[in-house]
Each structure stands twice: as C-alpha cells, then as structure tokens.
Design a protein around this motif. Structure first.
Motif, PDB file in Angstrom:
ATOM      1  N   LEU A  54      10.608   6.411  -5.234  1.00  0.00           N
ATOM      2  CA  LEU A  54      10.572   7.826  -5.601  1.00  0.00           C
ATOM      3  C   LEU A  54       9.143   8.353  -5.686  1.00  0.00           C
ATOM      4  CD1 LEU A  54      13.360   8.056  -8.324  1.00  0.00           C
ATOM      5  CD2 LEU A  54      13.381   9.134  -6.061  1.00  0.00           C
ATOM      6  N   ALA A  55       8.211   7.501  -6.062  1.00  0.00           N
ATOM      7  CA  ALA A  55       6.815   7.911  -6.185  1.00  0.00           C
ATOM      8  C   ALA A  55       6.120   7.997  -4.829  1.00  0.00           C
ATOM      9  CB  ALA A  55       6.061   6.934  -7.081  1.00  0.00           C
ATOM     10  N   SER A  56       6.667   7.317  -3.838  1.00  0.00           N
ATOM     11  CA  SER A  56       6.001   7.206  -2.542  1.00  0.00           C
ATOM     12  C   SER A  56       6.339   8.386  -1.638  1.00  0.00           C
ATOM     13  CB  SER A  56       6.425   5.903  -1.852  1.00  0.00           C
ATOM     14  OG  SER A  56       7.739   6.028  -1.319  1.00  0.00           O
ATOM     15  N   ASP A  57       5.591   8.498  -0.551  1.00  0.00           N
ATOM     16  CA  ASP A  57       5.862   9.545   0.427  1.00  0.00           C
ATOM     17  C   ASP A  57       7.154   9.292   1.197  1.00  0.00           C
ATOM     18  OD1 ASP A  57       3.521  10.776  -0.354  1.00  0.00           O
ATOM     19  OD2 ASP A  57       2.319   9.892   1.264  1.00  0.00           O
ATOM     20  N   GLU A  58       7.717   8.104   1.071  1.00  0.00           N
ATOM     21  CA  GLU A  58       9.006   7.809   1.704  1.00  0.00           C
ATOM     22  C   GLU A  58      10.104   8.709   1.141  1.00  0.00           C
ATOM     23  OE1 GLU A  58       9.668   3.673   0.912  1.00  0.00           O
ATOM     24  OE2 GLU A  58       7.626   3.177   1.491  1.00  0.00           O
ATOM     25  N   ALA A  59       9.928   9.171  -0.106  1.00  0.00           N
ATOM     26  CA  ALA A  59      10.927  10.013  -0.776  1.00  0.00           C
ATOM     27  C   ALA A  59      10.485  11.475  -0.810  1.00  0.00           C
ATOM     28  CB  ALA A  59      11.178   9.502  -2.191  1.00  0.00           C
ATOM     29  N   ARG A  60       9.691  11.890   0.156  1.00  0.00           N
ATOM     30  CA  ARG A  60       9.106  13.235   0.123  1.00  0.00           C
ATOM     31  C   ARG A  60      10.142  14.345   0.193  1.00  0.00           C
ATOM     32  NH1 ARG A  60       6.361  13.451   6.213  1.00  0.00           N
ATOM     33  NH2 ARG A  60       8.345  13.482   7.379  1.00  0.00           N
ATOM     34  N   TYR A  61      11.383  14.035   0.644  1.00  0.00           N
ATOM     35  CA  TYR A  61      12.449  15.045   0.774  1.00  0.00           C
ATOM     36  C   TYR A  61      13.473  14.909  -0.350  1.00  0.00           C
ATOM     37  CZ  TYR A  61      15.328  18.301   3.568  1.00  0.00           C
ATOM     38  OH  TYR A  61      16.037  19.385   4.023  1.00  0.00           O
ATOM     39  N   GLY A 106      -1.004  18.499  -5.158  1.00  0.00           N
ATOM     40  CA  GLY A 106      -0.518  19.020  -3.879  1.00  0.00           C
ATOM     41  C   GLY A 106       0.697  18.277  -3.356  1.00  0.00           C
ATOM     42  N   SER A 107       0.993  17.123  -3.935  1.00  0.00           N
ATOM     43  CA  SER A 107       2.176  16.349  -3.537  1.00  0.00           C
ATOM     44  C   SER A 107       2.470  15.342  -4.639  1.00  0.00           C
ATOM     45  CB  SER A 107       1.937  15.619  -2.213  1.00  0.00           C
ATOM     46  OG  SER A 107       3.085  14.889  -1.825  1.00  0.00           O
ATOM     47  N   ALA A 108       3.111  15.818  -5.709  1.00  0.00           N
ATOM     48  CA  ALA A 108       3.286  15.002  -6.909  1.00  0.00           C
ATOM     49  C   ALA A 108       4.743  14.611  -7.116  1.00  0.00           C
ATOM     50  CB  ALA A 108       2.774  15.750  -8.138  1.00  0.00           C
ATOM     51  N   SER A 109       4.932  13.566  -7.904  1.00  0.00           N
ATOM     52  CA  SER A 109       6.273  13.054  -8.204  1.00  0.00           C
ATOM     53  C   SER A 109       6.402  12.801  -9.693  1.00  0.00           C
ATOM     54  CB  SER A 109       6.523  11.750  -7.440  1.00  0.00           C
ATOM     55  OG  SER A 109       7.768  11.167  -7.810  1.00  0.00           O
ATOM     56  N   ILE A 110       7.419  13.404 -10.310  1.00  0.00           N
ATOM     57  CA  ILE A 110       7.791  13.116 -11.697  1.00  0.00           C
ATOM     58  C   ILE A 110       9.024  12.222 -11.670  1.00  0.00           C
ATOM     59  CG2 ILE A 110       8.578  14.075 -13.894  1.00  0.00           C
ATOM     60  CD1 ILE A 110       7.216  16.713 -13.058  1.00  0.00           C
ATOM     61  N   ASP A 115       0.810  -1.215   0.000  1.00  0.00           N
ATOM     62  CA  ASP A 115       0.000   0.000   0.000  1.00  0.00           C
ATOM     63  C   ASP A 115       0.845   1.268   0.000  1.00  0.00           C
ATOM     64  OD1 ASP A 115       1.045  -0.185   2.525  1.00  0.00           O
ATOM     65  OD2 ASP A 115      -0.869   0.013   3.588  1.00  0.00           O
ATOM     66  N   ARG A 116       2.054   1.175  -0.495  1.00  0.00           N
ATOM     67  CA  ARG A 116       2.949   2.336  -0.469  1.00  0.00           C
ATOM     68  C   ARG A 116       2.456   3.462  -1.367  1.00  0.00           C
ATOM     69  NH1 ARG A 116       8.630  -0.318  -1.787  1.00  0.00           N
ATOM     70  NH2 ARG A 116       9.487   1.718  -1.206  1.00  0.00           N
ATOM     71  N   LEU A 117       1.649   3.133  -2.369  1.00  0.00           N
ATOM     72  CA  LEU A 117       1.115   4.133  -3.293  1.00  0.00           C
ATOM     73  C   LEU A 117      -0.411   4.157  -3.252  1.00  0.00           C
ATOM     74  CD1 LEU A 117       3.433   3.418  -6.373  1.00  0.00           C
ATOM     75  CD2 LEU A 117       3.824   5.013  -4.486  1.00  0.00           C
ATOM     76  N   ASP A 174      -0.930  12.339  -9.459  1.00  0.00           N
ATOM     77  CA  ASP A 174       0.018  12.315  -8.347  1.00  0.00           C
ATOM     78  C   ASP A 174       1.407  11.867  -8.769  1.00  0.00           C
ATOM     79  OD1 ASP A 174      -2.028  12.929  -6.326  1.00  0.00           O
ATOM     80  OD2 ASP A 174      -2.761  10.907  -6.769  1.00  0.00           O
ATOM     81  N   ILE A 175       1.478  11.026  -9.805  1.00  0.00           N
ATOM     82  CA  ILE A 175       2.754  10.452 -10.242  1.00  0.00           C
ATOM     83  C   ILE A 175       2.783  10.454 -11.767  1.00  0.00           C
ATOM     84  CG2 ILE A 175       4.252   8.416 -10.203  1.00  0.00           C
ATOM     85  CD1 ILE A 175       2.479   7.483  -7.748  1.00  0.00           C
ATOM     86  N   LEU A 176       3.864  10.963 -12.331  1.00  0.00           N
ATOM     87  CA  LEU A 176       4.094  10.866 -13.776  1.00  0.00           C
ATOM     88  C   LEU A 176       5.410  10.157 -14.004  1.00  0.00           C
ATOM     89  CD1 LEU A 176       3.477  11.532 -16.751  1.00  0.00           C
ATOM     90  CD2 LEU A 176       4.678  13.715 -16.397  1.00  0.00           C
ATOM     91  N   VAL A 177       5.347   9.024 -14.667  1.00  0.00           N
ATOM     92  CA  VAL A 177       6.546   8.252 -15.004  1.00  0.00           C
ATOM     93  C   VAL A 177       6.759   8.352 -16.506  1.00  0.00           C
ATOM     94  CG1 VAL A 177       7.651   5.984 -14.974  1.00  0.00           C
ATOM     95  CG2 VAL A 177       6.155   6.659 -13.088  1.00  0.00           C
TER      96      VAL A 177
END
Length: 237
Positions: free
Chosen positions: A215-222, A117-121, A3-5, A69-72
């Motif tokens: 990288l897509a998960s909140d674990e990599a928020r920083y 509000g909290s996205a990852s490319i 459930d990481r994503l 939320d995520i663009l790969v």
C-alpha cells in the motif's frame, strides 16, 4: 526486491512493538527512511494523544525532511470488557486510543503529506469492524475500528486532490505482546480463533507488514479508500 520504498520518508506510529514494529522493519528493508514513533523503544518518543506534543513532533519531522511520503497509524489502545461491566471511562479511553490517536497524527502530518506529491496513509481497522468474534468482549474496540474504516474513506476523498492515498488494513488475530496476554489468560481462545480462520494458523506482524509495504509503494498508486482484510479468510464466510 529490496527497493520498493527507496527514498521515501515513512513515519510509523506504534513502532515499538507488534504490527507497528513489523511495518517499520519491513519498510526499512525496502529502502524507506523510517521514523518510528512510540511512547518508548522507537526513534521518537511521544504521547500521541497529547495534541501539542504531536503537532510539535510532526513539525520537527517535516522541517527536517521537507515532506512525509508514508504515514502508518499503527499506534492504538483498547480496553476489552463486556457491555454491562465496561466503564464509561474505559469506553472513552478506547475511542480515544483507536480514533483520536489517528486523527491527531494525521492532521499534524497533513501539510507534509501534501508536500510529498504522492503520499500514502495506512490505517488499521480490524476484523472486529466487520463482525463480532464470539467470546470476545470487544464492544469499544469494535466501535473504534469501525470508526477508523469510516475515517479512512473520508481521508481518501480529502486527500485525492493532493495525490494523498488513504487505505486501511483489517487484521485478523495477530500474535503480538498485547494479544499474548489474551492467549495466556484463556488457553481455548486460540482454538476459537482458528475455528473461524480458513487458513489454520495465527497471524504474525509481518503478515500485516507486507500488505502495508504494498500500500505504501507505487505499485498501489491506483488504490485509495480501500479496506483490505488480512485475516486468514475469517471474514470471508
């Protein structure tokens, strides 16, 4: 963990095969709602080098989900040839297939990434962006992937005020349908790759996919503006 994503809306280009397919599959297993894009064999079929079609597709996705939320950006195309025989047309096609394809999708997705509000490319550079591989006719590919690294840093800067993170993964040699042709054409090529690898095996799409999950998960928020080599140590010495 599965459930990481969870609940995240993820768009994966190049999802029909190879690294893109691996990312899409692992993202879904980790709870994301995945929209795969490719020319064929994915949820959505689109020529990502067609500006109008790409814009319309992302508009539909955004209208349907309200955010991305995520663009790969895994879709890519390259011609491998030596400098003295590489045609200008193939040079341009490779830069378009390595750079334009990332730009057009990212620009089209940008309003919906902001809406997250909290996205990852997640983009894909290459070990070839850091060093040359002896025996590989990869001039245009090296230029394109070096450009992806630079583009990703700029996206990280522009995205930061909107809490959009942008990072790239630099894979080493990964076994896919495309690279299988190189292995079949030159039986010595695998041994050449392994001579450079610290870990004595060739990579699989899941080796890249798990890095993308992180990288897509909140674990990599920083984490933003980074390029992460996943290459069996090939660029570490």
């Amino acid at each position: 963990m599965a459930d990481r994503l969870q609940g995240k809306v993820a768009v994966v280009t190049g999802a029909g095969n190879g690294i893109g397919e691996g990312c899409a599959r692992l993202f879904a297993a980790e709870g994301a709602h995945v929209i795969g894009i490719d020319r064929a064999g994915a949820d959505e079929c689109c020529d990502l080098l067609d500006e109008g079609a790409t814009g319309a597709l992302f508009q539909r996705i955004g209208d349907r989900h309200g955010r991305i939320d995520i663009l790969v950006n895994a879709a890519a195309f390259a011609v491998f040839d030596w400098t003295e025989t590489l045609s200008y047309a193939d040079w341009k096609a490779t830069l378009s297939g390595e750079l334009d394809i990332v730009f057009l999708a990212t620009r089209a997705a940008w309003p919906w990434l902001k809406a997250s509000g909290s996205a990852s490319i997640i983009n894909f550079a290459s070990a070839n962006a850091r060093h040359a591989l002896e025996g590989s006719p990869a001039l245009a590919h090296c230029a394109g992937k070096g450009g992806v690294m630079a583009m990703t840093r700029q996206l990280a800067m522009e995205g930061a005020p909107h809490n959009i993170r942008a990072n790239s993964i630099a894979p080493g040699f990964i076994k896919t349908q495309a690279t299988a042709r190189h292995l079949a054409a030159d039986p010595a090529f695998a041994a050449q790759v392994l001579r450079k690898n610290m870990l004595q095996r060739l990579g699989e799409p899941d080796d890249i996919g798990w890095c993308a999950v992180w990288l897509a998960s909140d674990e990599a928020r920083y984490v933003t503006g980074a390029d992460i080599p996943v290459d069996a140590g090939a660029t570490a010495w």
